[in-house]
Motif scaffolding. Structure first.
Motif, PDB file in Angstrom:
ATOM      1  N   LYS A  82      12.894  -6.230  13.415  1.00 16.14           N
ATOM      2  CA  LYS A  82      11.788  -6.581  14.314  1.00 16.14           C
ATOM      3  C   LYS A  82      10.447  -6.284  13.639  1.00 16.14           C
ATOM      4  CE  LYS A  82      10.773  -3.759  17.735  1.00 16.14           C
ATOM      5  NZ  LYS A  82       9.478  -3.209  17.542  1.00 16.14           N
ATOM      6  N   ASP A  83      10.344  -5.159  12.936  1.00 15.67           N
ATOM      7  CA  ASP A  83       9.084  -4.741  12.318  1.00 15.67           C
ATOM      8  C   ASP A  83       8.811  -5.381  10.960  1.00 15.67           C
ATOM      9  OD1 ASP A  83       8.643  -3.119  14.486  1.00 15.67           O
ATOM     10  OD2 ASP A  83       8.855  -1.213  13.405  1.00 15.67           O
ATOM     11  N   ALA A  84       9.828  -5.950  10.325  1.00 12.62           N
ATOM     12  CA  ALA A  84       9.673  -6.464   8.953  1.00 12.62           C
ATOM     13  C   ALA A  84       8.495  -7.419   8.788  1.00 12.62           C
ATOM     14  CB  ALA A  84      10.975  -7.106   8.480  1.00 12.62           C
ATOM     15  N   PRO A  85       8.288  -8.397   9.673  1.00 11.56           N
ATOM     16  CA  PRO A  85       7.133  -9.284   9.483  1.00 11.56           C
ATOM     17  C   PRO A  85       5.798  -8.531   9.497  1.00 11.56           C
ATOM     18  CG  PRO A  85       8.687 -10.269  11.019  1.00 11.56           C
ATOM     19  CD  PRO A  85       9.147  -8.858  10.780  1.00 11.56           C
ATOM     20  N   GLU A  86       5.689  -7.496  10.326  1.00  7.83           N
ATOM     21  CA  GLU A  86       4.458  -6.695  10.382  1.00  7.83           C
ATOM     22  C   GLU A  86       4.269  -5.874   9.115  1.00  7.83           C
ATOM     23  OE1 GLU A  86       1.601  -6.225  12.466  1.00  7.83           O
ATOM     24  OE2 GLU A  86       2.391  -8.223  12.812  1.00  7.83           O
ATOM     25  N   VAL A  87       5.354  -5.313   8.592  1.00  9.84           N
ATOM     26  CA  VAL A  87       5.258  -4.536   7.348  1.00  9.84           C
ATOM     27  C   VAL A  87       4.836  -5.461   6.208  1.00  9.84           C
ATOM     28  CG1 VAL A  87       6.467  -3.052   5.698  1.00  9.84           C
ATOM     29  CG2 VAL A  87       6.955  -2.847   8.144  1.00  9.84           C
ATOM     30  N   VAL A  88       5.396  -6.661   6.178  1.00  5.76           N
ATOM     31  CA  VAL A  88       5.004  -7.641   5.149  1.00  5.76           C
ATOM     32  C   VAL A  88       3.521  -7.981   5.290  1.00  5.76           C
ATOM     33  CG1 VAL A  88       5.322 -10.040   4.379  1.00  5.76           C
ATOM     34  CG2 VAL A  88       7.319  -8.574   4.799  1.00  5.76           C
ATOM     35  N   ARG A  89       3.062  -8.153   6.532  1.00  6.24           N
ATOM     36  CA  ARG A  89       1.643  -8.436   6.757  1.00  6.24           C
ATOM     37  C   ARG A  89       0.767  -7.282   6.264  1.00  6.24           C
ATOM     38  NH1 ARG A  89      -2.174  -6.973   9.966  1.00  6.24           N
ATOM     39  NH2 ARG A  89      -0.859  -5.784  11.388  1.00  6.24           N
ATOM     40  N   LEU A  90       1.176  -6.056   6.555  1.00  5.39           N
ATOM     41  CA  LEU A  90       0.418  -4.890   6.082  1.00  5.39           C
ATOM     42  C   LEU A  90       0.383  -4.855   4.560  1.00  5.39           C
ATOM     43  CD1 LEU A  90       1.569  -2.095   8.556  1.00  5.39           C
ATOM     44  CD2 LEU A  90      -0.649  -3.262   8.487  1.00  5.39           C
ATOM     45  N   TYR A  91       1.526  -5.137   3.947  1.00  2.00           N
ATOM     46  CA  TYR A  91       1.569  -5.206   2.481  1.00  2.00           C
ATOM     47  C   TYR A  91       0.574  -6.245   1.964  1.00  2.00           C
ATOM     48  CZ  TYR A  91       2.964  -6.811  -2.092  1.00  2.00           C
ATOM     49  OH  TYR A  91       2.942  -7.237  -3.405  1.00  2.00           O
ATOM     50  N   GLN A  92       0.624  -7.439   2.538  1.00  4.07           N
ATOM     51  CA  GLN A  92      -0.262  -8.519   2.076  1.00  4.07           C
ATOM     52  C   GLN A  92      -1.731  -8.154   2.249  1.00  4.07           C
ATOM     53  OE1 GLN A  92       1.406 -11.718   4.409  1.00  4.07           O
ATOM     54  NE2 GLN A  92       2.872 -12.242   2.809  1.00  4.07           N
ATOM     55  N   THR A  93      -2.045  -7.404   3.282  1.00 10.11           N
ATOM     56  CA  THR A  93      -3.429  -6.992   3.536  1.00 10.11           C
ATOM     57  C   THR A  93      -3.865  -5.867   2.605  1.00 10.11           C
ATOM     58  OG1 THR A  93      -3.237  -7.608   5.861  1.00 10.11           O
ATOM     59  CG2 THR A  93      -5.008  -6.065   5.291  1.00 10.11           C
ATOM     60  N   TYR A  94      -3.025  -4.865   2.438  1.00  7.75           N
ATOM     61  CA  TYR A  94      -3.471  -3.641   1.772  1.00  7.75           C
ATOM     62  C   TYR A  94      -3.119  -3.537   0.296  1.00  7.75           C
ATOM     63  CZ  TYR A  94      -5.087  -2.266   6.287  1.00  7.75           C
ATOM     64  OH  TYR A  94      -5.780  -2.246   7.470  1.00  7.75           O
ATOM     65  N   HIS A  95      -2.175  -4.321  -0.204  1.00  6.77           N
ATOM     66  CA  HIS A  95      -1.901  -4.211  -1.643  1.00  6.77           C
ATOM     67  C   HIS A  95      -3.082  -4.756  -2.445  1.00  6.77           C
ATOM     68  CE1 HIS A  95      -0.733  -8.481  -2.037  1.00  6.77           C
ATOM     69  NE2 HIS A  95      -0.768  -8.298  -3.326  1.00  6.77           N
ATOM     70  N   GLN A  96      -3.833  -5.682  -1.854  1.00  6.00           N
ATOM     71  CA  GLN A  96      -5.044  -6.202  -2.513  1.00  6.00           C
ATOM     72  C   GLN A  96      -6.144  -5.151  -2.559  1.00  6.00           C
ATOM     73  OE1 GLN A  96      -6.077  -9.712  -0.295  1.00  6.00           O
ATOM     74  NE2 GLN A  96      -4.156 -10.738  -0.805  1.00  6.00           N
ATOM     75  N   LYS A  97      -5.993  -4.098  -1.740  1.00  2.00           N
ATOM     76  CA  LYS A  97      -6.979  -3.016  -1.699  1.00  2.00           C
ATOM     77  C   LYS A  97      -6.480  -1.797  -2.467  1.00  2.00           C
ATOM     78  CE  LYS A  97      -8.732  -4.779   2.621  1.00  2.00           C
ATOM     79  NZ  LYS A  97      -9.060  -4.579   4.001  1.00  2.00           N
ATOM     80  N   GLY A  98      -5.423  -1.985  -3.265  1.00  2.00           N
ATOM     81  CA  GLY A  98      -4.932  -0.912  -4.121  1.00  2.00           C
ATOM     82  C   GLY A  98      -3.825  -0.053  -3.551  1.00  2.00           C
TER      83      GLY A  98
END
Length: 176
Positions: A82-98
């Motif tokens: 259930k949470d996987a899409p949200e974790v992926v979204r967080l990754y996509q948002t924050y990996h660009q910020k280091g």
């Protein structure tokens, strides 16, 4: 009769407000499921695992000098799926910020693990001991009793945040 209906309605509304307040206060998932998670200030235990392709992976080499989110999950876990899409979204948002993300799977079946990675479009690195959840050294080292769980490690190698609640993780990442 109208008077009694009004009184009954007021009592019902008061009860509903009381239940709502109890639900909000009682819904702190961390107080239920994260009581043994590794605490902020603790040096993050190093570990060696394998990737889905069988390559060896050492956490300390990966994490050196980075902020890292450890995402403890499994393909068989309903809350994780259930949470996987949200974790992926967080990754996509924050990996660009280091911020680096590392998935730590509690799967024992490599094919199910790989299928879930593909199904959810997980792009960040993944590792596992390929043992049952309660038998893993990583769950013991990090105090993981519930999945999904997330632990944030600072560039100095110390734990700065741990939770089972994605909204809390997102709030924490926004503050970085």
């Amino acid at each position: 009769m109208k008077f009694f209906r009004t009184i009954a309605l007021c009592l019902l509304m008061g009860a509903a407000i009381g239940v709502s307040a109890q639900t909000e206060a009682g819904d702190d998932l961390d107080s239920k499921y994260a009581t043994e998670l590794i605490k902020p200030g603790t040096v993050a235990p190093d570990f060696n695992m394998v990737t889905p392709s069988g390559e060896k992976f050492q956490f300390s080499a990966f994490a050196k000098g980075k902020t890292v989110v450890l995402d403890f999950w499994a393909s068989w876990c309903p809350d994780c799926r259930k949470d996987a899409p949200e974790v992926v979204r967080l990754y996509q948002t924050y990996h660009q910020k280091g911020v680096a993300f590392l998935g730590i799977s509690m799967d024992t079946d490599v094919e199910a693990w790989k299928n879930a990675i593909g199904k959810f479009g997980i792009e960040y690195p993944q590792v596992s001991e390929l043992k049952k959840f309660k038998e893993t050294d990583i769950a013991k080292a990090y105090g993981v009793k519930w999945i999904p769980s997330m632990v944030v490690i600072a560039p100095d190698g110390k734990v700065v945040f741990s939770t089972v609640d994605l909204t809390k993780l997102e709030r924490y990442l926004k503050e970085l």
